[in-house]
Scaffold this motif. Structure first.
Motif, PDB file in Angstrom:
ATOM      1  N   ASP A 124       0.851  -1.188   0.000  1.00  0.00           N
ATOM      2  CA  ASP A 124       0.000   0.000   0.000  1.00  0.00           C
ATOM      3  C   ASP A 124       0.887   1.239   0.000  1.00  0.00           C
ATOM      4  OD1 ASP A 124       0.730   0.814   2.731  1.00  0.00           O
ATOM      5  OD2 ASP A 124      -0.498  -0.869   3.395  1.00  0.00           O
ATOM      6  N   ARG A 125       0.244   2.408  -0.064  1.00  0.00           N
ATOM      7  CA  ARG A 125       0.958   3.684  -0.006  1.00  0.00           C
ATOM      8  C   ARG A 125       0.241   4.627   0.960  1.00  0.00           C
ATOM      9  NH1 ARG A 125       4.155   0.753  -1.801  1.00  0.00           N
ATOM     10  NH2 ARG A 125       5.256   0.835  -3.809  1.00  0.00           N
ATOM     11  N   THR A 126      -0.291   4.069   2.037  1.00  0.00           N
ATOM     12  CA  THR A 126      -1.089   4.861   2.968  1.00  0.00           C
ATOM     13  C   THR A 126      -0.243   5.875   3.738  1.00  0.00           C
ATOM     14  OG1 THR A 126      -0.862   3.161   4.682  1.00  0.00           O
ATOM     15  CG2 THR A 126      -2.803   3.039   3.235  1.00  0.00           C
ATOM     16  N   HIS A 127       1.008   5.554   4.004  1.00  0.00           N
ATOM     17  CA  HIS A 127       1.885   6.435   4.760  1.00  0.00           C
ATOM     18  C   HIS A 127       3.082   6.816   3.877  1.00  0.00           C
ATOM     19  CE1 HIS A 127      -0.548   5.093   8.077  1.00  0.00           C
ATOM     20  NE2 HIS A 127       0.039   5.958   8.880  1.00  0.00           N
ATOM     21  N   PRO A 128       3.143   8.052   3.427  1.00  0.00           N
ATOM     22  CA  PRO A 128       4.219   8.432   2.521  1.00  0.00           C
ATOM     23  C   PRO A 128       5.590   8.442   3.198  1.00  0.00           C
ATOM     24  CG  PRO A 128       2.901  10.337   3.097  1.00  0.00           C
ATOM     25  CD  PRO A 128       2.187   9.149   3.646  1.00  0.00           C
TER      26      PRO A 128
END
Length: 271
Positions: A124-128
């Motif tokens: 995922d990419r929820t937290h950059p």
């Protein structure tokens, strides 16, 4: 631009494209002190010692000196305009992840397309996560350019998903190969990029200086994987030096990280 603090427009552009190019971002007084520190780091073998400690920790153990021991490198990691901008892009809660420092001859080798988002497996990419690439001596074509693939940070892909392409020119890429000294490129760490080799050595071309500092958004239940087996030592040096001061008290806290995984590739070439 050393007083740069970010804006809503920049945050929107970063969200869309995955990068920002900031010419003349760093103050001349800081860069004047950074350059000799990089020369010392590379020329005395300290950089190679840090790489050996990552790639063969059982043999070499932790290095005696890390980048944040150096005065100007420590100041760069907490440069106030940079941290203000990171607050715009990452949100108010983020942690320092790592810093690498290097100097390469003009006409040096390239590095295949890759990204640097630390997640295993990629899901995922929820937290950059952000990489700040500081080109303290600037960039020119003879040094080799930085090619970026805008929007690719929104893909969920392994770091080497485009490695088979080498450093080939890709449709839609942006090539950054002309920057004045003291410039910084801000990348979402999941953005695919490549260091493209220059055509060959060019007489009179200077070294390609690059310092890469990385930061991650934090939050409940989020722990980031370290990239160096001696990551606790790096954070401890920052805390001992009081680099974060009162504005960013959690910037170097260990609780935001999980245990180091022994199969990590270790420190490699920079962008």
């Amino acid at each position: 631009m050393s007083d740069y603090a970010g804006s809503a427009v920049d945050a929107a552009r970063f969200s869309r494209d995955g990068y920002l190019v900031l010419p003349d971002f760093l103050p001349a007084s800081l860069v004047a002190r950074l350059s000799p520190e990089v020369d010392h780091w590379v020329g005395t073998g300290l950089r190679q010692r840090s790489i050996d400690a990552c790639r063969r920790p059982e043999e070499f153990g932790p290095p005696p000196v890390v980048e944040l021991h150096m005065s100007a490198h420590g100041e760069l990691a907490v440069h106030p305009p940079l941290l203000k901008l990171l607050g715009e892009l990452l949100g108010p809660h983020f942690v320092f992840h790592h810093l690498h420092s290097d100097r390469r001859p003009a006409g040096g080798s390239g590095k295949s397309w890759h990204h640097d988002y630390e997640q295993r497996p990629q899901r995922d990419r929820t937290h950059p996560m952000i990489h700040a690439l500081h080109y303290i001596g600037g960039l020119e074509p003879a040094m080799g350019g930085l090619a970026l693939l805008p929007g690719s940070h929104r893909e969920v892909a392994e770091k080497d998903a485009r490695a088979q392409l080498g450093t080939a020119v890709l449709p839609g890429e942006v090539l950054v190969d002309a920057l004045p000294p003291r410039s910084t490129v801000i990348l979402h760490s999941a953005l695919f990029h490549t260091r493209r080799a220059a055509p060959g050595p060019v007489e009179g071309a200077g070294f390609r200086y690059m310092i890469d500092a990385s930061y991650c958004r934090t939050g409940p239940g989020v722990q980031w994987p370290p990239v160096k087996p001696y990551w606790r030592q790096v954070l401890a040096v920052a805390r001992e030096r009081g680099l974060a001061r009162s504005m960013w008290p959690n910037l170097f806290e260990e609780r935001h990280f999980r245990a180091y995984e022994t199969d990590h590739e270790g420190e490699g070439p920079l962008a």
